[in-house]
Design a protein around this motif. Structure first.
Motif, PDB file in Angstrom:
ATOM      1  N   ALA A   1       0.829  -1.208   0.000  1.00  0.00           N
ATOM      2  CA  ALA A   1       0.000   0.000   0.000  1.00  0.00           C
ATOM      3  C   ALA A   1       0.862   1.255   0.000  1.00  0.00           C
ATOM      4  O   ALA A   1       0.568   2.224  -0.718  1.00  0.00           O
ATOM      5  N   LEU A   2       1.942   1.244   0.764  1.00  0.00           N
ATOM      6  CA  LEU A   2       2.852   2.393   0.787  1.00  0.00           C
ATOM      7  C   LEU A   2       3.540   2.579  -0.559  1.00  0.00           C
ATOM      8  O   LEU A   2       3.717   3.706  -1.025  1.00  0.00           O
ATOM      9  N   ASP A   3       3.939   1.461  -1.189  1.00  0.00           N
ATOM     10  CA  ASP A   3       4.559   1.540  -2.515  1.00  0.00           C
ATOM     11  C   ASP A   3       3.586   2.128  -3.525  1.00  0.00           C
ATOM     12  O   ASP A   3       3.960   2.972  -4.348  1.00  0.00           O
ATOM     13  N   GLU A   4       2.337   1.695  -3.467  1.00  0.00           N
ATOM     14  CA  GLU A   4       1.314   2.204  -4.384  1.00  0.00           C
ATOM     15  C   GLU A   4       1.075   3.687  -4.142  1.00  0.00           C
ATOM     16  O   GLU A   4       0.954   4.474  -5.084  1.00  0.00           O
TER      17      GLU A   4
ATOM     18  N   LEU B   1       1.859   9.321  -5.804  1.00  0.00           N
ATOM     19  CA  LEU B   1       2.395  10.645  -5.503  1.00  0.00           C
ATOM     20  C   LEU B   1       3.423  11.066  -6.546  1.00  0.00           C
ATOM     21  O   LEU B   1       3.438  12.216  -6.996  1.00  0.00           O
ATOM     22  N   GLN B   2       4.268  10.134  -6.953  1.00  0.00           N
ATOM     23  CA  GLN B   2       5.264  10.423  -7.986  1.00  0.00           C
ATOM     24  C   GLN B   2       4.573  10.776  -9.303  1.00  0.00           C
ATOM     25  O   GLN B   2       4.958  11.735  -9.974  1.00  0.00           O
ATOM     26  N   ALA B   3       3.557  10.033  -9.678  1.00  0.00           N
ATOM     27  CA  ALA B   3       2.819  10.315 -10.904  1.00  0.00           C
ATOM     28  C   ALA B   3       2.151  11.692 -10.831  1.00  0.00           C
ATOM     29  O   ALA B   3       2.126  12.436 -11.822  1.00  0.00           O
ATOM     30  N   GLU B   4       1.644  12.035  -9.656  1.00  0.00           N
ATOM     31  CA  GLU B   4       1.013  13.348  -9.480  1.00  0.00           C
ATOM     32  C   GLU B   4       2.035  14.470  -9.667  1.00  0.00           C
ATOM     33  O   GLU B   4       1.762  15.466 -10.332  1.00  0.00           O
ATOM     34  N   HIS B   5       3.231  14.291  -9.107  1.00  0.00           N
ATOM     35  CA  HIS B   5       4.283  15.307  -9.263  1.00  0.00           C
ATOM     36  C   HIS B   5       4.708  15.445 -10.719  1.00  0.00           C
ATOM     37  O   HIS B   5       4.920  16.561 -11.216  1.00  0.00           O
TER      38      HIS B   5
END
Length: 119
Positions: free
Chosen positions: A46-49, A54-58
């Motif tokens: 879940a943390l990896d997802e 978050l990375q995709a959002e940035h």
């Protein structure tokens, strides 16, 4: 010959055998450890997802900023320069296969069997 002092009691007990209760306790403990392990694995996933989201959002935000970057006004200060230039890091990113090949290039002890996109 065993010499025993006057007020000392010699207590010799045979080794205990595993009982059914002991076996059930060990099995319950093993199941508890397995459940804890699975819960930790699920939490890590879940943390990896969440991190990937978050990375995709940035990256999406940086891509949007690239579409509206001001290229005519001089930089007002260092922060303005960073804010306007930093999104261009997207153009410097390598494809995953190229990054993998670069990581192992010149290392005779490493063979690339699979790239990041193939797993």
């Amino acid at each position: 010959v065993i010499l025993i002092e006057q007020n000392t009691r010699l207590n010799i007990m045979p080794p205990r055998r595993k009982t059914a209760d002991k076996s059930r306790e060990e099995e319950a403990l093993a199941q508890l450890h397995q459940q804890q392990f699975l819960a930790e694995e699920a939490e890590r996933a879940a943390l990896d997802e969440k991190a990937r989201a978050l990375q995709a959002e940035h990256i999406t935000q940086d891509a949007k900023r690239l579409c509206t970057v001001d290229i005519t006004t001089p930089f007002r200060n260092l922060q303005d320069a960073l804010d306007r230039l930093l999104p261009f890091h997207l153009f410097g990113a390598m494809a995953a296969e190229e990054a993998d090949l670069e990581d192992v290039q010149g290392r005779p002890d490493v063979d690339l069997l699979i790239s990041r996109n193939e797993h």
